[in-house]
Scaffold this active site. Structure first.
Site, mmCIF file in Angstrom:
data_model
loop_
_atom_site.group_PDB
_atom_site.id
_atom_site.type_symbol
_atom_site.label_atom_id
_atom_site.label_comp_id
_atom_site.label_asym_id
_atom_site.label_seq_id
_atom_site.Cartn_x
_atom_site.Cartn_y
_atom_site.Cartn_z
ATOM 1 C CD GLN A 25 -3.025 -0.580 -0.280
ATOM 2 O OE1 GLN A 25 -3.235 0.545 -0.595
ATOM 3 N NE2 GLN A 25 -3.536 -1.575 -0.943
ATOM 4 C CB SER A 26 4.343 1.846 -1.154
ATOM 5 O OG SER A 26 4.950 3.203 -1.417
ATOM 6 C CG ASN A 27 0.609 6.533 0.716
ATOM 7 O OD1 ASN A 27 -0.424 6.246 0.357
ATOM 8 N ND2 ASN A 27 1.045 6.417 2.011
ATOM 9 C CB CYS A 33 4.956 2.178 -4.796
ATOM 10 S SG CYS A 33 6.555 1.580 -3.997
#
Ligand SMILES: *Cc1c(COP(=O)(O)O)cnc(C)c1O
Length: 345
Positions: free
Chosen positions: A90-92, A94
């Site tokens: 859930q990386s913002n 990325c």
């Protein structure tokens, strides 16, 4: 040796210094600085302003947009055609990197690790957006014993052998991410001045690049503000050491005679809870309170935990009613959909 310039320096000079680095346009700046009076009343505390870096305009926004303007500015300058990065599923970071690469016409590869069970295999939140925007995603399961960092480096090598010009943001160029938040500090100071408000605190969900940029900007310009950092993972002491490293490197790159000591840094791990990506009760309560008083959404991984800290400080009297506080909203809101199981009771 380049002669180092003494600080404090003026804001205009500071802007000239950061303006010397290559940069690409990815977001909409300045982001708004909104007062949150109903929230402020609800926590019985100081005047609170929200600096809306959740509204940077790049595919749902967030703090990585400013960072990527410099990081990918360097990538473009170096002639890169492919970007590789990795973090949690859930990386913002990325998601914003994928959006930026789409906009710049660069190929993007993500090596992502799941940190929690995901909604029965349905791609949601940031991961869904990565897909929609065309990222090449490698997904690592939670219990899979592989070295994510090494996977990124191996992939880079493989793609280089195929003749690609690969760039890995934040790898050797973390100081550029710091510099981008020096700009944000300057922008915020200008907005406060226009409102006739003297802020004495900035609260932020970071003990890293974002935090170091704010601290750097404050030291460089002599602004009488304290930044309080609330990282989403890890131990405060380690974060402080990393910040000192970033500040030193940034000072070197900008030829400024500037440093910070451990004692000058306020970073607390009191609100991390059980770890990265695991929401806390206080964080969820903070998210709902801001949403219900101001219609502003926080995220479950970063900003809600920092806001939990601000609320505690306001209620305990650590922050006084006469204080003026800026909460720097670093974004992350698409993750709320991937946390529907814990957020929606
Ligand atoms: C990445 C991120 C942070 C932390 O940013 P740093 O670059 O590590 O300072 C904080 N909040 C959100 C929402 C993020 O995505």
């Amino acid at each position: 040796m380049v002669e180092k310039v003494d600080v404090p320096i003026g804001r205009v000079t500071m802007r000239e210094l950061t303006g010397r680095f290559p940069r690409v346009d990815l977001g909409e700046f300045p982001t708004p600085l909104d007062e949150a009076p109903r929230f402020s009343e609800a926590v019985g505390g100081p005047r609170i302003f929200v600096k809306r870096d959740d509204l940077t305009g790049l595919a749902f926004g967030g703090n990585k947009t400013r960072q990527l303007e410099y990081l990918l500015g360097m990538a473009v300058e170096e002639g890169a055609d492919t970007v590789i990065t990795g973090a949690a599923a859930q990386s913002n970071m990325c998601r914003q990197t994928t959006a930026a690469c789409a906009k710049l016409g660069l190929d993007v590869h993500l090596v992502l690790r799941k940190v929690r069970g995901d909604l029965d295999g349905i791609r949601q939140g940031n991961l869904l957006l990565d897909d929609l925007m065309g990222a090449n995603v490698t997904l690592i399961e939670r219990d899979e014993g592989v070295d994510q960092r090494q996977m990124i480096l191996d992939l880079a090598q493989e793609l280089r052998q195929e003749g690609r010009k690969v760039y890995i943001p934040h790898h050797f160029d973390g100081y550029l991410a710091t510099i981008s938040y020096v700009d944000c500090l300057l922008e915020t100071l200008e907005q406060l001045e226009k409102k006739g408000v003297e802020a004495n605190y900035i609260y932020v969900a970071s003990g890293n690049f974002t935090y170091s940029g704010l601290v750097f900007g404050i030291k460089a310009t002599g602004a009488p503000i304290e930044v309080r950092g609330f990282p989403a993972a890890g131990v405060a002491e380690r974060a402080k050491c990393f910040v000192i490293q970033l500040v030193n490197e940034t000072a070197e790159r900008l030829s400024l005679d500037l440093s910070v000591s451990l004692e000058e840094l306020y970073i607390t791990d009191d609100y991390v809870g059980q770890g990265y990506g695991i929401p806390t009760q206080k964080g969820i309560a903070a998210l709902k309170l801001l949403a219900r008083t101001e219609g502003i959404l926080l995220d479950p991984v970063y900003t809600s935990k920092a806001m939990a800290g601000l609320i505690d400080h306001a209620r305990s009297g650590d922050l006084r009613p006469e204080d003026n506080v800026v909460f720097l909203h670093t974004g992350g809101t698409p993750a709320v959909f991937a946390y529907a199981d814990v957020l929606g009771e």
